[in-house]
Design a protein around this motif. Structure first.
Motif, PDB file in Angstrom:
ATOM      1  N   LEU A  56     -33.463 -30.794 -22.380  1.00  0.00           N
ATOM      2  CA  LEU A  56     -34.516 -30.756 -23.393  1.00  0.00           C
ATOM      3  C   LEU A  56     -35.659 -29.890 -22.886  1.00  0.00           C
ATOM      4  CD1 LEU A  56     -34.609 -34.566 -24.348  1.00  0.00           C
ATOM      5  CD2 LEU A  56     -33.307 -32.733 -25.446  1.00  0.00           C
ATOM      6  N   VAL A  57     -36.088 -28.925 -23.710  1.00  0.00           N
ATOM      7  CA  VAL A  57     -37.120 -27.971 -23.290  1.00  0.00           C
ATOM      8  C   VAL A  57     -38.209 -27.921 -24.358  1.00  0.00           C
ATOM      9  CG1 VAL A  57     -37.556 -25.683 -22.339  1.00  0.00           C
ATOM     10  CG2 VAL A  57     -35.222 -26.613 -22.291  1.00  0.00           C
ATOM     11  N   HIS A  58     -39.423 -28.271 -23.980  1.00  0.00           N
ATOM     12  CA  HIS A  58     -40.546 -28.363 -24.914  1.00  0.00           C
ATOM     13  C   HIS A  58     -41.129 -26.998 -25.239  1.00  0.00           C
ATOM     14  CE1 HIS A  58     -43.494 -27.399 -21.793  1.00  0.00           C
ATOM     15  NE2 HIS A  58     -42.718 -28.099 -20.980  1.00  0.00           N
ATOM     16  N   LEU A  73     -26.252 -25.456 -28.585  1.00  0.00           N
ATOM     17  CA  LEU A  73     -27.635 -25.028 -28.441  1.00  0.00           C
ATOM     18  C   LEU A  73     -28.383 -25.301 -29.745  1.00  0.00           C
ATOM     19  CD1 LEU A  73     -29.783 -23.441 -26.782  1.00  0.00           C
ATOM     20  CD2 LEU A  73     -28.756 -21.338 -27.667  1.00  0.00           C
ATOM     21  N   VAL A  74     -29.451 -26.095 -29.661  1.00  0.00           N
ATOM     22  CA  VAL A  74     -30.309 -26.369 -30.815  1.00  0.00           C
ATOM     23  C   VAL A  74     -31.633 -25.661 -30.578  1.00  0.00           C
ATOM     24  CG1 VAL A  74     -31.497 -28.121 -32.191  1.00  0.00           C
ATOM     25  CG2 VAL A  74     -29.217 -28.595 -31.249  1.00  0.00           C
ATOM     26  N   LEU A  75     -31.978 -24.741 -31.473  1.00  0.00           N
ATOM     27  CA  LEU A  75     -33.192 -23.936 -31.356  1.00  0.00           C
ATOM     28  C   LEU A  75     -34.144 -24.316 -32.480  1.00  0.00           C
ATOM     29  CD1 LEU A  75     -31.466 -20.488 -30.691  1.00  0.00           C
ATOM     30  CD2 LEU A  75     -32.415 -22.057 -28.982  1.00  0.00           C
ATOM     31  N   GLU A  76     -35.152 -25.102 -32.148  1.00  0.00           N
ATOM     32  CA  GLU A  76     -36.135 -25.554 -33.134  1.00  0.00           C
ATOM     33  C   GLU A  76     -37.320 -24.600 -33.161  1.00  0.00           C
ATOM     34  OE1 GLU A  76     -39.430 -29.136 -33.685  1.00  0.00           O
ATOM     35  OE2 GLU A  76     -38.023 -29.166 -31.993  1.00  0.00           O
ATOM     36  N   VAL A  80     -22.436 -26.838 -16.896  1.00  0.00           N
ATOM     37  CA  VAL A  80     -22.505 -26.605 -18.343  1.00  0.00           C
ATOM     38  C   VAL A  80     -23.401 -27.671 -18.953  1.00  0.00           C
ATOM     39  CG1 VAL A  80     -21.215 -26.459 -20.508  1.00  0.00           C
ATOM     40  CG2 VAL A  80     -20.172 -25.637 -18.382  1.00  0.00           C
ATOM     41  N   ALA A  81     -24.253 -27.269 -19.889  1.00  0.00           N
ATOM     42  CA  ALA A  81     -25.161 -28.208 -20.543  1.00  0.00           C
ATOM     43  C   ALA A  81     -25.194 -27.938 -22.036  1.00  0.00           C
ATOM     44  CB  ALA A  81     -26.575 -28.081 -19.971  1.00  0.00           C
ATOM     45  N   ASP A  82     -25.543 -28.974 -22.802  1.00  0.00           N
ATOM     46  CA  ASP A  82     -26.040 -28.803 -24.154  1.00  0.00           C
ATOM     47  C   ASP A  82     -27.550 -28.672 -24.041  1.00  0.00           C
ATOM     48  OD1 ASP A  82     -23.507 -29.067 -25.197  1.00  0.00           O
ATOM     49  OD2 ASP A  82     -23.761 -31.151 -25.829  1.00  0.00           O
ATOM     50  N   VAL A  83     -28.157 -27.867 -24.905  1.00  0.00           N
ATOM     51  CA  VAL A  83     -29.595 -27.625 -24.798  1.00  0.00           C
ATOM     52  C   VAL A  83     -30.252 -27.807 -26.156  1.00  0.00           C
ATOM     53  CG1 VAL A  83     -31.405 -25.999 -24.132  1.00  0.00           C
ATOM     54  CG2 VAL A  83     -29.207 -25.965 -22.929  1.00  0.00           C
ATOM     55  N   VAL A  84     -31.366 -28.556 -26.168  1.00  0.00           N
ATOM     56  CA  VAL A  84     -32.210 -28.700 -27.347  1.00  0.00           C
ATOM     57  C   VAL A  84     -33.596 -28.233 -26.939  1.00  0.00           C
ATOM     58  CG1 VAL A  84     -33.169 -30.278 -29.067  1.00  0.00           C
ATOM     59  CG2 VAL A  84     -30.856 -30.669 -28.171  1.00  0.00           C
ATOM     60  N   ALA A  85     -34.140 -27.263 -27.667  1.00  0.00           N
ATOM     61  CA  ALA A  85     -35.382 -26.649 -27.208  1.00  0.00           C
ATOM     62  C   ALA A  85     -36.258 -26.261 -28.385  1.00  0.00           C
ATOM     63  CB  ALA A  85     -35.074 -25.423 -26.344  1.00  0.00           C
ATOM     64  N   GLY A 100     -39.911 -22.890 -25.498  1.00  0.00           N
ATOM     65  CA  GLY A 100     -38.755 -23.399 -24.763  1.00  0.00           C
ATOM     66  C   GLY A 100     -37.446 -22.951 -25.381  1.00  0.00           C
ATOM     67  N   ALA A 101     -37.398 -22.873 -26.715  1.00  0.00           N
ATOM     68  CA  ALA A 101     -36.194 -22.404 -27.395  1.00  0.00           C
ATOM     69  C   ALA A 101     -35.931 -20.937 -27.084  1.00  0.00           C
ATOM     70  CB  ALA A 101     -36.327 -22.624 -28.902  1.00  0.00           C
TER      71      ALA A 101
END
Length: 251
Positions: A31-33, A120-123, A93-98, A102-103
């Motif tokens: 998770l990346v803010h 990959l979730v890019l908000e 390997v990771a799933d990423v939500v950012a 951060g995205a």
């Protein structure tokens, strides 16, 4: 909170990470803010992930939260910090939500090391401008009055991220989005991650059509819009959790 020490040319840089949960069968979720936030912005979503049995790694970007202030805040610096976190924690390997800045950093990592990111979730990601027309859209303008009021309300309830934030980040980052970079767009072809782009709609200062175009440019991109403004996960947590959670749960 764990503090990792990343070697840099200017000396060691502290990077704060919160690691929780364990799932041997699925990759952890990184998770990346966004700018002026920290790992605590993900508290609700991280809790939902842990209840699903997912391992969660929430990072503080350089200049934010428990991470150190740095001598440089290049967009590639943030990317390289994320790479270091994965390497130091031995995550292949990771799933990423950012979110937001951060995205953008997460997408740069997916472009540079496509095998490291599965989903990959890019908000509300700010894309690089492609040409003069994109520059004229001025997507790095300050947030709207409504957005600032909502942000102020959250800052009153949780002031530490803003207190710890290095104001030089905004000064250093913004000019990097004021130069057309068609090569960045061409590099999207390297991304192999299944990617979900989430827009906050017309209440956000980032044009939804710009994010839809980014989604279409990705090899496996999809787009959804949740009309609330720039911080979808903060202001519409249930809707964000449903969209992002369902996407991460897919095989």
């Amino acid at each position: 909170m764990r503090v990792l020490q990343r070697p840099t040319s200017a000396g060691e840089l502290a990077l704060g990470v919160r690691v929780s949960g364990a799932d041997p069968d699925r990759p952890p979720v990184l998770l990346v803010h966004g700018m002026a936030g920290d790992h605590s912005t993900w508290r609700t979503f991280a809790g939902a992930l842990r209840r699903q049995g997912r391992a969660v790694v929430a990072v503080d970007l350089r200049g934010h939260g428990r991470s150190g202030h740095a001598s440089t805040y290049r967009l590639d610096d943030f990317r390289d910090d994320l790479r270091f976190v994965l390497d130091d924690l031995d995550i292949a390997v990771a799933d990423v939500v950012a979110h937001s800045l951060g995205a953008h950093a997460a997408l740069r990592l997916a472009m540079d090391e496509p095998d490291r990111i599965r989903r990959l979730v890019l908000e509300e990601i700010p894309p690089m401008p492609r040409d003069q027309d994109d520059l004229d859209l001025n997507i790095v303008v300050a947030a709207s009055l409504g957005e600032r009021v909502r942000g102020l309300g959250w800052a009153v309830r949780n002031p530490l991220p803003l207190i710890r934030f290095d104001r030089r980040v905004a000064d250093d980052v913004s000019p990097q989005f004021e130069v057309a970079d068609p090569d960045w767009w061409a590099g999207l072809d390297a991304v192999t991650a299944h990617t979900l782009v989430i827009s906050g709609g017309r209440q956000s200062f980032l044009p939804p059509d710009h994010l839809r175009t980014l989604s279409a440019a990705l090899p496996d991109g999809r787009f959804t819009q949740i009309d609330t403004g720039h911080s979808v996960h903060r202001d519409r947590p249930a809707d964000f959790g449903s969209a992002a959670g369902d996407f991460l749960s897919a095989p």
